[in-house]
Each structure stands twice: as C-alpha cells, then as structure tokens.
Design an enzyme around this catalytic site. Structure first.
Site, short mmCIF file in Angstrom:
data_model
loop_
_atom_site.label_atom_id
_atom_site.label_comp_id
_atom_site.label_asym_id
_atom_site.label_seq_id
_atom_site.Cartn_x
_atom_site.Cartn_y
_atom_site.Cartn_z
N ASN A 43 0.85 -1.19 0.00
CA ASN A 43 0.00 0.00 0.00
C ASN A 43 0.89 1.24 0.00
O ASN A 43 2.12 1.13 -0.01
CB ASN A 43 -0.96 -0.02 1.20
CG ASN A 43 -0.22 -0.13 2.52
OD1 ASN A 43 0.58 0.74 2.87
ND2 ASN A 43 -0.46 -1.20 3.26
N ASP A 70 -4.62 -10.80 12.47
CA ASP A 70 -5.10 -9.49 12.90
C ASP A 70 -4.28 -9.08 14.12
O ASP A 70 -4.58 -9.46 15.25
CB ASP A 70 -6.58 -9.56 13.24
CG ASP A 70 -7.21 -8.18 13.41
OD1 ASP A 70 -6.51 -7.30 13.94
OD2 ASP A 70 -8.37 -7.99 13.02
N ILE A 71 -3.22 -8.31 13.88
CA ILE A 71 -2.27 -7.98 14.94
C ILE A 71 -2.92 -7.16 16.04
O ILE A 71 -2.75 -7.44 17.23
CB ILE A 71 -1.06 -7.24 14.34
CG1 ILE A 71 -0.37 -8.12 13.28
CG2 ILE A 71 -0.07 -6.85 15.44
CD1 ILE A 71 0.71 -7.40 12.50
#
Length: 398
Positions: A208, A304-305
């Site tokens: 990203n 999902d940290i």
C-alpha cells in the site's frame, strides 16, 4: 517534544553548512527556540540573512561586537541555552575545543559555557581519519561532549567514506534524546509503522502507499517523553527514528511475530498499514507470461495484529491504540473497528487521494475513546504525534 527548550546553534564552515538551515526548521518544528552563531568560515556557505530569517533573531558573528556585548555578553550567550549544538563541527573547531583555544566568538563561547554541548562533525574523510582529529575526538568525549555522526557516503570533494554531516533529522533526534527524561521514563511501548509487503514471487509483492511517516513521528514523540520504544516497521520510505529499538519486517506475518516477541509492554500503538491478505500461492520463481493466460493468485487472511493484542487474556498492555485509515464514512467505520478489535483508542483519518494525507507531511485525525470523539485540526504529522504521545503519557501515569 522540545517545547520551552533553547538551543544555541553554532554553524561552522564547510559545504555541509547548508544543512544547518533545515536543522533550524526541524528544531523549531519540535518546539525549540534557536539562537544562532555563524563563524567566518560558515558565512562562506550560508548568509547571515538566511539564518536570521529562519531563527527570527539576531545572528551572532563577532566576538568584539560592542552593541551585542551591551545587550548580551558572550559569557551570558554561552550559558543562556539548554544545549549548545555545533553543526557542522569542522576539524578546526574540534581542535580548538580540544586544546582550549578561544580566538573567535564560536570558540570563546564553547570554552566559556557550562551548558552541555552536542557536536555534529563534518569534514573530508582523510581529515576525519587523521590521528590528530581522532585524538581530539577522544579528548572531547572524555570532557563529556556528545557526538552525532558523522555518516559515511559520497562527499562534495568526490571522495567516499566517513565524514558526512549527519542528516538534520538525525541531529534533531539526538537533541530530543538528550532531553528524553519525562513522564514515560520506565515505560515500554511497542509502535508498529509503515506498510507490509506480501510477496507474489521473488520480485513482486502486494503493498500500500503508507510512507511510515506518522508511525515514525509517534515513536519519536514517545521516546522524547522517556519511553523505551520498540519500533516494528515494514518497508517504509522514511528513516526510522534514533534512540529506539528498530525491528525491520516485511510481511504481516513477520510483523505479528515481532510484536509477540516484543511483549510484554505498557502500551501498544499500532500505526502500521498492515495488508489484510497474503498470497498463499506465492511462487519461489519469477512468474512469466504464458499462452495459458493470466496467473491465478489465491489469497489467505493475514493475522489481525491489533485484535490479537487487544484481546489477550493475559499480559495485555494497559493501553492499546489502533489506527484506522478510511476513504469513506470515517467516523462510523472507525467506531465499528474499535468495537470489533477491542482496543482502547482508535486514531482515524481520511486517506482519500484528494486529502494528500497518505504519503504526505500532514494529517487530520479523529481520536475515538470511551470518553467520546475528538476531532483534531489538520496539522503536521509530528504535531499529531506529540499530541498523541502526551495523551498516552497522561493515560499511563494517572
């Protein structure tokens, strides 16, 4: 970060003197007041007018300026600051300091001061490596002088090696570190930052547009308040901050493992733009065009940290702060994310292309907590970081 601090900046000669102008700005952005002293050699590379325009005050140049002596003698000038920074510190200035010489304003100030001094050397590689310079450096360090740099690289003279002036941001970080005793002393904080890269093959990846600027600024602001910071960063385009434990990672799974290894902590600030998915069919060889058509990529969900840390049964940090980068319905999406993840705070922003925030120098955020919603005005990412760090300090010390 440096609010209320007074920095006396001595600008020595050499081509690197031009970087002192940016350094003034960096110090001021952090809240410092800067007073400048420009040597005769320094005037060959930057003008008094340019320095004065940036500092907003008089540029001190002459030891025997009677007007200046009537207003502020050189003894008072040498002791009125919280820190004296010499950038660039030439071989000549270092030699004068080591030998206790005082034949101009800069060297007289340095001999007369009882204020701490930070040197940022800059000179030709052969001058830096010369035994005389190294002897002087040893003497200065024994005298308690702090040193940042020099860096290694190409020089204006065409040679390569150590001797380049540390970058203005590195010098500012060293100044911040000097004052880094504050409300977060003794607290350990994990900060994630930057993008993650999810490989498709050895040369391609999914990523990203995150630059890592906001996470880096947050880590620096927390360090300035005295925190021990573990900075876990993906492949960002900005330099990591000085004075923190930097853990470089590539993928989301790498980042998750690094976060787990960094625990326990008093707080976690999860500013990284972590990819939601990875390519399960990643190839160990570069994919080639084929007459059989386009390659088919299979995706799997990344860990999902933020949720994993926020919902820990044991050893959860006292404060877990998430970030929500949205392109629409910012408040609704961020509020739902905070509830879904189970974190204490969410810092949300609109990263639509027209805002210029992702990859830019400014941010406009909304802070969502149990107490409600706060809309902060658009400001520099450094200012956002300072305000957030102050809030974190208040939360962890009350």
């Amino acid at each position: 970060m440096l609010a209320g601090k007074h920095i006396l900046l001595i600008i020595g000669g050499g081509i690197a003197a031009y970087k002192s102008l940016e350094l003034i700005r960096r110090l001021q952005d952090a809240g410092a007041r800067v007073t400048s002293v420009l040597t005769k050699a320094g005037e060959e590379f930057v003008t008094p007018l340019s320095v004065s325009a940036l500092t907003g005050g008089r540029v001190h140049r002459d030891l025997f300026d009677l007007t200046a002596e009537a207003e502020m003698g050189h003894i008072q000038l040498s002791r009125s600051a919280d820190l004296v920074v010499v950038a660039p510190a030439t071989a000549d200035l270092m030699a004068k300091m080591a030998q206790g010489l005082a034949n101009d304003l800069a060297s007289t100030l340095l001999l007369a001061t009882d204020t701490p001094v930070l040197l940022a050397p800059a000179m030709n590689v052969r001058m830096w490596k010369h035994p005389a310079t190294q002897r002087n450096l040893t003497v200065l360090r024994q005298d308690g002088i702090q040193v940042v740099g020099p860096n290694e690289g190409g020089m204006a003279c065409g040679e390569f090696g150590p001797g380049r002036l540390a970058e203005p941001e590195e010098i500012r970080a060293a100044v911040v570190d000097f004052f880094a005793s504050g409300p977060l002393a003794g607290k350990r904080v994990i900060v994630t930052s930057g993008p993650t890269h999810e490989p498709i093959d050895p040369v391609r990846y999914i990523a990203n547009r995150s630059s890592g600027a906001q996470g880096t600024a947050v880590a620096r602001a927390l360090r300035a308040l005295g925190a021990e910071v573990v900075f876990i960063t993906g492949p960002a385009t900005v330099r990591p901050p000085e004075g923190v434990d930097v853990v470089p990672v590539e993928s989301a799974r790498d980042m998750d493992a690094a976060v787990q290894a960094a625990l326990p902590a008093d707080a976690g600030v999860f500013a990284a733009a972590v990819a939601d998915w990875h390519v399960t069919s990643a190839s160990d060889r570069k994919l080639k065009k084929s007459k059989d058509g386009l390659p088919v990529l299979a995706f799997g969900e990344n860990p999902d940290i933020l949720r994993g840390v926020a919902q820990m049964k044991e050893g959860r940090p006292a404060l877990v702060v998430g970030f929500a980068a949205e392109t629409n319905d910012v408040l609704d999406n961020a509020t739902a994310k905070r509830k879904r993840k189970g974190c204490d705070w969410i810092v949300a922003n609109d990263v639509s292309p027209e805002t210029g925030i992702m990859g830019g120098r400014e941010n406009a955020v909304v802070l969502i907590t149990d107490e409600g919603v706060e809309t902060w005005p658009r400001m520099s990412k450094e200012a956002v970081a300072v305000q957030l760090a102050d809030r974190i300090a208040a939360a962890l010390t009350t």
